[in-house]
Scaffold this active site. Structure first.
Site, short mmCIF file in Angstrom:
data_model
loop_
_atom_site.label_atom_id
_atom_site.label_comp_id
_atom_site.label_asym_id
_atom_site.label_seq_id
_atom_site.Cartn_x
_atom_site.Cartn_y
_atom_site.Cartn_z
N GLY A 70 10.26 34.06 39.03
CA GLY A 70 9.32 34.27 39.26
C GLY A 70 8.72 34.32 40.72
CB THR A 71 10.25 34.57 44.16
OG1 THR A 71 10.84 33.00 43.74
CG2 THR A 71 10.94 35.11 45.05
CD GLN A 178 5.24 24.76 37.99
OE1 GLN A 178 5.40 23.59 36.96
NE2 GLN A 178 6.28 24.46 39.48
CB ALA A 199 13.02 31.08 31.43
CG HIS A 200 13.72 27.52 36.37
ND1 HIS A 200 13.63 27.01 37.93
CD2 HIS A 200 12.79 28.55 37.08
CE1 HIS A 200 13.59 27.06 38.82
NE2 HIS A 200 12.76 28.39 38.37
CB THR A 236 23.23 45.75 33.49
OG1 THR A 236 23.84 46.83 34.00
CG2 THR A 236 23.70 45.09 32.42
CB CYS A 326 9.93 26.82 45.54
SG CYS A 326 9.67 25.83 44.06
C1 LIG Z 1 4.46 28.26 40.89
C2 LIG Z 1 5.41 28.75 41.39
N1 LIG Z 1 5.92 29.78 41.36
C3 LIG Z 1 6.79 30.55 41.62
C4 LIG Z 1 7.88 30.06 41.54
C5 LIG Z 1 9.01 30.46 41.86
O1 LIG Z 1 9.84 30.94 41.11
P1 LIG Z 1 11.68 31.16 40.72
O2 LIG Z 1 12.17 29.92 41.50
O3 LIG Z 1 11.64 31.74 39.17
O4 LIG Z 1 11.70 32.19 41.57
C6 LIG Z 1 7.60 28.63 41.33
C7 LIG Z 1 9.23 27.52 41.30
O5 LIG Z 1 10.18 27.58 41.96
C8 LIG Z 1 6.65 27.63 41.30
O6 LIG Z 1 6.21 26.39 41.41
#
Ligand SMILES: Cc1ncc(COP(=O)(O)O)c(C=O)c1O
Length: 379
Positions: A70-71, A178, A199-200, A236, A326
């Site tokens: 997500g980040t 989410q 995915a997590h 990759t 996070c």
């Molecule tokens: C709303 C939201 N955006 C972004 C992230 C970041 O995702 P990731 O942990 O896959 O980088 C999170 C959580 O961890 C999240 O809850």
């Protein structure tokens, strides 16, 4: 007893997801860029996986870029909008995830954009009339908002936000980390330009996600190197991660209705039991309104044990979160709760649920909370 009520932070892997991933660890380990049979096999698997992901959200396969989660997807959407779409103004809110807030703040600090914050009301909902006011500018604008807030669960009316963006010619990025796999998502109907997934959050692996980029916008890669992801993200491919994501998404959407009903029932059971058992409990956000069925953010009664509350729950084997997990587990005060006017001395706990939780676990958690508060527990 070990009870995991921190599913907004991450979820347990599904056994079927593990089995799917093992296949790509043990047998099909070719590099998808290799032209021999090993490579062709994993290339075909990823291509099929991309088509499946696209189908689930009514996108085109070419609109899906696999990322490290997500980040990265959030950062990419924001940076590409500025670098390639001429965005000079970004509208966001003070209760966004840091994966969105920090890159925007950095761009503003460097003088690359102007940053505006849309007001939120006391329940944590963004004010649409203020958003419309902010959109009245000649600068190319990106609106970047969470579809659902990871700490308090509030859901924004995405279709209305996208209509506003359309009316004012702004781009829209929705952090759907989410909500993907938890709600039906139709990108064509919603009219979003960028959307992010990890995915997590739905029983898939960590370190993999995707960015949806609408065909309507053309952006350039941030990571450069090999030509992977059709030149959009070099490196990759995380083949077993991607295949785990695809499997987890398939499972989530195949069983969506039953899982929504089951988890929603758990959340409302906990609300009811907390009201019955804990005097003066409050719920942050809009727990019983437009809110994720997976998240319940609770302001517990004031106590001199505030500092130790999460720790005490942890000692009892109950994993929860005080805000967002996070930021590497650091329990610094939550910027989301700070924006909501919650009484400072009340301990705030986020309980978040998955299909693996049970009502017995909720009863056990409430009995332990009562023990911590030294309230009479009847067994
Ligand atoms: C709303 C939201 N955006 C972004 C992230 C970041 O995702 P990731 O942990 O896959 O980088 C999170 C959580 O961890 C999240 O809850």
């Amino acid at each position: 007893m070990a009870i995991y009520l921190d599913n907004a932070a991450t979820t347990a892997l599904d056994e079927e997801v593990i089995q799917e991933m093992l296949k790509y660890m043990r047998e099909d380990y070719g590099n998808p860029s290799s032209t021999h049979s090993f490579g062709r096999k994993t290339r075909a698997a990823i291509d099929l996986g991309r088509r499946k992901v696209a189908n689930h959200i009514n996108a085109e396969p070419g609109e899906i870029i696999f990322t490290s989660g997500g980040t990265e997807a959030d950062n990419m959407a924001i940076l590409c909008s500025v670098d390639d779409l001429g965005v000079k103004h970004i509208i966001t809110s003070s209760i966004e995830h840091h994966a969105v807030l920090y890159p925007i703040e950095k761009l503003a600090e460097n003088g690359k954009i102007r940053m505006s914050l849309v007001d939120v009301d006391e329940k944590g909902h963004i004010k649409l009339d203020h958003l419309e006011e902010l959109l009245q500018t000649k600068e190319k604008t990106l609106v970047s908002l969470l579809h659902a807030n990871n700490e308090i669960g509030n859901i924004i009316p995405l279709k209305k936000v996208s209509e506003l963006c359309y009316n004012y010619g702004a781009f829209l990025h929705a952090d759907t980390v989410q909500t993907i796999a938890h709600y039906p998502i139709d990108v064509k109907e919603l009219g979003i330009h960028f959307m992010t997934c990890a995915a997590h959050k739905f029983h898939g692996p960590k370190g993999v996600g995707f960015l949806y980029i609408s065909n309507q916008v053309k952006v350039n890669p941030i990571m450069r190197g090999g030509g992977q992801e059709r030149n959009m993200r070099a490196g990759t491919e995380n083949v077993y991660g991607i295949m785990g994501l695809v499997k987890a998404l398939d499972l989530a959407y195949t069983h969506l209705d039953e899982q929504v009903a089951y988890i929603k029932d758990l959340k409302f059971y906990m609300i009811k039991r907390l009201r019955e058992e804990m005097p003066d409990v409050q719920f942050n956000g809009d727990a019983e309104g437009d809110s994720l069925y997976t998240v319940l953010n609770v302001a517990l009664p004031e106590t001199d044990k505030t500092e130790m509350l999460l720790f005490n729950l942890d000692i009892e084997g109950i994993a929860t979160s005080g805000g967002s997990a996070c930021s590497s587990g650091s329990n610094i005060g939550s910027h989301v709760i700070a924006a909501l006017n919650v009484a400072k001395n009340r301990p705030v706990v986020r309980f978040s649920f998955s299909k693996f939780n049970t009502k017995e676990e909720i009863d056990f958690t409430i009995s332990k909370l009562k023990m911590i508060y030294e309230l009479p527990v009847v067994n």
